[in-house]
Motif scaffolding. Structure first.
Motif, short mmCIF file in Angstrom:
data_model
loop_
_atom_site.label_atom_id
_atom_site.label_comp_id
_atom_site.label_asym_id
_atom_site.label_seq_id
_atom_site.Cartn_x
_atom_site.Cartn_y
_atom_site.Cartn_z
N GLY A 249 15.02 -2.66 11.34
CA GLY A 249 14.02 -1.89 10.59
C GLY A 249 12.94 -2.84 10.08
N THR A 250 11.82 -2.29 9.69
CA THR A 250 10.73 -3.13 9.19
C THR A 250 11.20 -3.99 8.02
OG1 THR A 250 9.12 -1.54 9.94
CG2 THR A 250 8.41 -3.04 8.19
N ALA A 251 11.91 -3.36 7.09
CA ALA A 251 12.40 -4.09 5.92
C ALA A 251 13.60 -4.95 6.30
CB ALA A 251 12.76 -3.12 4.81
N ALA A 252 14.53 -4.38 7.06
CA ALA A 252 15.77 -5.09 7.41
C ALA A 252 15.52 -6.16 8.47
CB ALA A 252 16.80 -4.10 7.92
N GLU A 253 14.44 -6.05 9.23
CA GLU A 253 14.20 -6.85 10.44
C GLU A 253 15.44 -6.70 11.33
OE1 GLU A 253 13.07 -10.39 8.00
OE2 GLU A 253 11.18 -10.24 9.11
N ILE A 254 16.01 -7.82 11.81
CA ILE A 254 17.29 -7.69 12.52
C ILE A 254 18.33 -8.29 11.58
CG2 ILE A 254 18.64 -8.25 14.59
CD1 ILE A 254 16.10 -6.69 15.30
N THR A 255 19.22 -7.47 11.07
CA THR A 255 20.20 -7.92 10.08
C THR A 255 21.61 -7.77 10.62
OG1 THR A 255 18.81 -7.31 8.20
CG2 THR A 255 21.14 -7.41 7.78
N GLN A 256 22.32 -8.87 10.60
CA GLN A 256 23.73 -8.85 10.98
C GLN A 256 24.51 -7.92 10.05
OE1 GLN A 256 25.54 -12.64 10.17
NE2 GLN A 256 27.60 -11.96 10.77
N VAL A 257 25.44 -7.15 10.59
CA VAL A 257 26.31 -6.31 9.75
C VAL A 257 27.66 -7.02 9.62
CG1 VAL A 257 27.59 -4.12 9.70
CG2 VAL A 257 25.15 -4.14 10.27
N HIS A 258 28.10 -7.18 8.39
CA HIS A 258 29.39 -7.86 8.15
C HIS A 258 30.56 -7.01 8.60
CE1 HIS A 258 32.95 -8.81 5.68
NE2 HIS A 258 32.55 -10.06 5.81
N SER A 259 30.53 -5.72 8.20
CA SER A 259 31.68 -4.86 8.48
C SER A 259 31.33 -3.40 8.24
CB SER A 259 32.86 -5.25 7.58
OG SER A 259 32.44 -5.25 6.23
N ILE A 260 32.14 -2.53 8.81
CA ILE A 260 32.00 -1.10 8.54
C ILE A 260 33.37 -0.61 8.06
CG2 ILE A 260 31.55 1.17 9.59
CD1 ILE A 260 29.83 -0.83 11.58
N ASP A 261 33.41 -0.11 6.86
CA ASP A 261 34.67 0.29 6.22
C ASP A 261 35.67 -0.87 6.29
OD1 ASP A 261 33.53 2.79 5.82
OD2 ASP A 261 34.36 3.60 7.67
N ASP A 262 35.17 -2.08 6.03
CA ASP A 262 35.95 -3.33 6.04
C ASP A 262 36.46 -3.75 7.41
OD1 ASP A 262 35.61 -3.88 3.32
OD2 ASP A 262 37.22 -2.48 2.77
N GLN A 263 36.04 -3.08 8.44
CA GLN A 263 36.40 -3.47 9.81
C GLN A 263 35.29 -4.39 10.33
OE1 GLN A 263 39.03 -1.63 11.76
NE2 GLN A 263 38.75 -3.34 13.18
N THR A 264 35.62 -5.65 10.63
CA THR A 264 34.59 -6.60 11.07
C THR A 264 34.46 -6.59 12.59
OG1 THR A 264 36.26 -8.31 10.97
CG2 THR A 264 34.75 -8.20 9.12
N PRO A 265 33.28 -6.88 13.11
CA PRO A 265 33.11 -6.96 14.57
C PRO A 265 33.99 -8.05 15.16
CG PRO A 265 30.98 -6.91 13.47
CD PRO A 265 32.00 -7.11 12.40
N VAL A 266 34.27 -7.93 16.46
CA VAL A 266 35.22 -8.83 17.12
C VAL A 266 34.64 -10.24 17.27
CG1 VAL A 266 36.45 -9.21 19.31
CG2 VAL A 266 36.25 -6.87 18.37
N MET A 267 33.34 -10.33 17.64
CA MET A 267 32.80 -11.65 17.98
C MET A 267 32.10 -12.33 16.82
SD MET A 267 31.38 -10.77 21.80
CE MET A 267 30.04 -11.89 21.81
N ARG A 268 31.99 -13.64 16.95
CA ARG A 268 31.19 -14.42 16.00
C ARG A 268 29.74 -14.01 16.16
NH1 ARG A 268 30.20 -20.22 15.51
NH2 ARG A 268 29.32 -19.92 17.58
N TRP A 269 29.01 -13.79 15.06
CA TRP A 269 27.61 -13.34 15.12
C TRP A 269 26.78 -14.22 16.06
CZ3 TRP A 269 24.20 -9.75 14.81
CH2 TRP A 269 22.86 -10.02 14.53
N GLU A 270 26.99 -15.55 15.98
CA GLU A 270 26.18 -16.49 16.77
C GLU A 270 26.38 -16.29 18.27
OE1 GLU A 270 27.98 -17.20 14.13
OE2 GLU A 270 26.42 -17.81 12.72
N ASP A 271 27.46 -15.60 18.66
CA ASP A 271 27.73 -15.41 20.09
C ASP A 271 27.26 -14.03 20.58
OD1 ASP A 271 28.92 -17.88 20.10
OD2 ASP A 271 30.91 -17.06 19.61
N THR A 272 26.61 -13.27 19.72
CA THR A 272 26.24 -11.89 20.10
C THR A 272 24.76 -11.80 20.49
OG1 THR A 272 25.59 -11.27 17.84
CG2 THR A 272 27.92 -10.93 18.46
N PHE A 273 24.44 -10.72 21.17
CA PHE A 273 23.04 -10.44 21.50
C PHE A 273 22.22 -10.30 20.21
CE2 PHE A 273 24.55 -8.13 25.54
CZ PHE A 273 24.41 -9.28 26.30
#
Ligand code: PMP
Length: 295
Positions: A249-273
């Motif tokens: 978003g304009t304000a958020a730019e591209i912002t990494q999401v830590h978790s959704i309902d405390d469920q974290t993504p599988v990969m390290r942020w630095e390894d993602t698109f």
């Protein structure tokens, strides 16, 4: 702080001290939310101050006004010129620009036939400061697209975003992921959402979301970087099993999401698109000429 004693704002073509600007308490916008606005961002670049996708934002402002039958007499070009002038008068470089079309006094339920243009700008801080936001599934759905023009940026729509944000903060999260009326993932309170799974990016198709200008930019960048991206209906289960998740978003730019309902993504942020797109987006808005390639 949005303004101080020296801040200049724009009101109906005139530049005046923000402290001296006022609006009518009988405005339909104040009572019923019938106004439209934009959130635009300017960046300091090596070529001077540059407003990112200014035309696209003002085109959307005029579209939002049109669906609400609010007449606006300014062209996109005039609006762009006024926004640069406003930045200059406030000596702002990295800034957020907020144009608002609001109505005259009118307590009826017909759109006003006279509108005002207010525009303000202020120095910008990061949306989530330096936090990596923790999201929760909101109990508030996105509005039914047959009840609202959800693709438009109408003041009243933001009551929905405020409800979702209040709930998230109350429960110790930073933002909410809103579902659409059919239970599919729609967006966050003020940003679009993307997730990566098995080297493909996914984002909700238009219909229930505000299809953001940043979202469109991400789609363009994906084409350039040859990242496969699919717009579709997305379930919460799919989102929570993601390799990576980010907001755009304009304000958020591209912002990494830590978790959704405390469920974290599988990969390290630095390894993602998402990480690569974040850098690429930053280069784009700041007009840096760095070359990025996928290895
Ligand atoms: N969704 C909502 C509800 C928003 O308020 C915003 C911010 N305008 C976005 C998505 C992202 O849109 P954009 O990239 O055009 O800022």
């Amino acid at each position: 702080m949005y303004y101080n004693q020296n801040t200049i704002c724009l009101l109906d073509g005139k530049y005046l001290k923000a402290a001296d600007a006022g609006a009518n308490f009988y405005s339909q916008s104040l009572h019923y939310g019938n106004g439209v606005f934009e959130g635009i961002r300017a960046y300091e670049t090596h070529k001077g101050v540059s407003i990112f996708k200014a035309e696209a934002h003002f085109e959307r402002l005029l579209h939002s006004a049109e669906v609400m039958q609010l007449p606006v007499s300014y062209s996109v070009q005039e609006l762009v010129e006024m926004s640069y002038e406003l930045l200059k008068r406030n000596e702002l470089t990295d800034a957020y620009i907020r144009p608002l079309i609001y109505t005259e006094a009118n307590m009826s339920l017909n759109s006003s036939q006279r509108t005002h243009l207010f525009m303000a700008a202020w120095r910008w801080e990061k949306l989530f400061k330096d936090k990596i936001p923790r999201l929760m599934t909101s109990s508030y759905q996105r509005p039914n697209p047959q009840a609202f023009h959800v693709e438009a940026k109408v003041c009243g729509h933001y009551v929905n975003s405020i409800l979702a944000t209040n709930e998230a903060r109350r429960k110790g999260f930073d933002d909410g992921v809103m579902l659409d009326m059919d239970g599919y993932v729609a967006e966050a309170s003020g940003a679009n959402i993307f997730y990566e799974k098995n080297e493909v990016l996914y984002t909700p198709a238009p219909g229930h979301i505000l299809p953001g200008i940043t979202r469109a930019t991400v789609l363009e960048l994906c084409k350039e970087l040859r990242i496969k991206i699919v717009e579709k209906k997305i379930t919460l289960e799919e989102l929570k099993a993601a390799d990576g998740v980010f907001l755009a978003g304009t304000a958020a730019e591209i912002t990494q999401v830590h978790s959704i309902d405390d469920q974290t993504p599988v990969m390290r942020w630095e390894d993602t698109f998402g990480f690569m797109l974040q850098k690429k987006y930053e280069d784009l808005v700041k007009q840096r000429e760095r070359r990025w390639t996928l290895i």
